[in-house]
Design a protein around this motif. Sequence first.
Motif, PDB file in Angstrom:
ATOM      1  N   MET A   1      12.343 -21.849 -21.078  1.00  0.00           N
ATOM      2  CA  MET A   1      13.653 -21.879 -20.752  1.00  0.00           C
ATOM      3  C   MET A   1      13.896 -20.671 -20.012  1.00  0.00           C
ATOM      4  SD  MET A   1      15.481 -23.425 -24.016  1.00  0.00           S
ATOM      5  CE  MET A   1      15.453 -21.905 -25.059  1.00  0.00           C
ATOM      6  N   ASP A   2      13.514 -20.455 -18.691  1.00  0.00           N
ATOM      7  CA  ASP A   2      13.629 -19.038 -18.125  1.00  0.00           C
ATOM      8  C   ASP A   2      14.623 -18.858 -16.701  1.00  0.00           C
ATOM      9  OD1 ASP A   2      12.716 -16.479 -17.645  1.00  0.00           O
ATOM     10  OD2 ASP A   2      11.243 -17.060 -16.442  1.00  0.00           O
ATOM     11  N   GLY A   3      15.116 -17.741 -16.384  1.00  0.00           N
ATOM     12  CA  GLY A   3      16.088 -17.672 -15.379  1.00  0.00           C
ATOM     13  C   GLY A   3      17.363 -17.444 -15.904  1.00  0.00           C
ATOM     14  N   ASN A   4      17.779 -17.143 -17.249  1.00  0.00           N
ATOM     15  CA  ASN A   4      19.105 -16.906 -17.644  1.00  0.00           C
ATOM     16  C   ASN A   4      19.690 -15.557 -16.932  1.00  0.00           C
ATOM     17  OD1 ASN A   4      18.983 -19.165 -19.134  1.00  0.00           O
ATOM     18  ND2 ASN A   4      18.847 -17.948 -21.300  1.00  0.00           N
ATOM     19  N   GLY A   5      19.049 -14.742 -16.804  1.00  0.00           N
ATOM     20  CA  GLY A   5      19.450 -13.491 -16.210  1.00  0.00           C
ATOM     21  C   GLY A   5      19.582 -13.349 -14.546  1.00  0.00           C
ATOM     22  N   ARG A   6      18.614 -14.131 -14.273  1.00  0.00           N
ATOM     23  CA  ARG A   6      18.828 -14.180 -12.547  1.00  0.00           C
ATOM     24  C   ARG A   6      20.071 -15.268 -12.331  1.00  0.00           C
ATOM     25  NH1 ARG A   6      12.783 -15.801 -11.714  1.00  0.00           N
ATOM     26  NH2 ARG A   6      13.050 -15.969 -13.856  1.00  0.00           N
ATOM     27  N   TRP A   7      20.161 -16.211 -13.133  1.00  0.00           N
ATOM     28  CA  TRP A   7      21.213 -17.146 -12.695  1.00  0.00           C
ATOM     29  C   TRP A   7      22.821 -16.169 -12.810  1.00  0.00           C
ATOM     30  CZ3 TRP A   7      25.593 -18.061 -15.674  1.00  0.00           C
ATOM     31  CH2 TRP A   7      26.629 -19.308 -14.818  1.00  0.00           C
TER      32      TRP A   7
ATOM     33  N   LYS B   1      10.828  -6.022 -25.814  1.00  0.00           N
ATOM     34  CA  LYS B   1      10.871  -4.785 -24.823  1.00  0.00           C
ATOM     35  C   LYS B   1      11.962  -4.614 -24.003  1.00  0.00           C
ATOM     36  CE  LYS B   1       5.902  -5.812 -23.596  1.00  0.00           C
ATOM     37  NZ  LYS B   1       5.210  -6.652 -22.729  1.00  0.00           N
ATOM     38  N   ARG B   2      12.988  -5.929 -24.345  1.00  0.00           N
ATOM     39  CA  ARG B   2      14.374  -5.598 -23.565  1.00  0.00           C
ATOM     40  C   ARG B   2      15.150  -5.088 -24.401  1.00  0.00           C
ATOM     41  NH1 ARG B   2      15.616 -11.552 -21.098  1.00  0.00           N
ATOM     42  NH2 ARG B   2      13.206 -11.991 -20.418  1.00  0.00           N
ATOM     43  N   PRO B   3      16.381  -4.232 -23.595  1.00  0.00           N
ATOM     44  CA  PRO B   3      17.109  -3.435 -24.251  1.00  0.00           C
ATOM     45  C   PRO B   3      17.903  -3.965 -25.414  1.00  0.00           C
ATOM     46  CG  PRO B   3      17.807  -3.821 -21.646  1.00  0.00           C
ATOM     47  CD  PRO B   3      16.693  -4.929 -22.082  1.00  0.00           C
TER      48      PRO B   3
HETATM   49 MG    MG Z   1      12.646 -14.365 -17.403  1.00  0.00          MG
END
Ligand code: MG
Length: 253
Positions: free
Chosen positions: A30-36, A81-83
């Motif tokens: 389930m990718d792309g939450n941030g870009r959305w 690795k994320r904030p």
């Molecule tokens: Mg991603």
Amino acid sequence: MSSPPKFTDAELADLGLERGKLPRHIAIIMDGNGRWAQAQGLPRVEGHRRGVKTVRLTVEECARLGIGQLTLYCLSSENWKRPKPELDFLMSLLEQYVIEERTEIMRQDLQFCMIGRREGLSDGVLSEVQKTLDCSANNRGMRLCLAVNYGGRSELVDAVQTLAREAVAGTLDPADISEKHIADRLYTAGMEDPDLLIRTAGEMRISNFLLWQISYAELWVTQKFWPEFRQPELHEALKSFGGRDRRFGGLNA
Ligand code: MG
Ligand code: IPE
Ligand code: IPE
């Protein structure tokens, strides 16, 4: 409260689908939450919040389609690795999800499970997960498996350690180790391998997901970001899957 009705063969046909050609196990990156979120001018975490709605819709749709198992990649071992604020947000979303979805999990008769390392997850998350595991233990419908703090390589490391301990203890002869011995020591022991792996948001990579289990999964990637993934995209993936010639190294019929 009864579970939502399963699709009939006629309803499946209207969607261009055939029961015998559906995957038994779907795994989703389930990718792309941030870009959305960024595309909407919203903070990244808003994408995660909206992603939960897609999770609900996808779970219900897969259950209605009669899929045996849905495995969702929620947090990878690399995502640490994320904030910290983003990780804290993801953890609170997970805790909220397992609390709020308990009713739905029971209504839809879902067998809930979680794979990944438990270390690093808060006591709050773990205890709410345990409550959901306990209350759904006798359910018999679709298995809903959340991959949280999951890494395909660390899963293999854990399995190898288990095998090595058994060999040292003298309960397993190294010469006898088979594929089944390995599969039985993965977090997914007893589960079928995914037939279909879906990834949203366009990246053509596996990102350390189910490395062993997807050796013969069919891949389907959509450009749609996870928060905008809906039934039409799922049906499109299933149609594509139904048309694949799965040879498993052999020759077609
Ligand atoms: Mg991603
Ligand atoms: C997927 O969305 C959710 C997680 C990895 C937790 P991302 O947060 O990776 O979104 P992008 O890829 O940055 O758009
Ligand atoms: C994969 O997405 C992990 C999850 C969806 C939970 P990532 O966004 O972490 O993957 P990369 O970094 O693009 O490979």
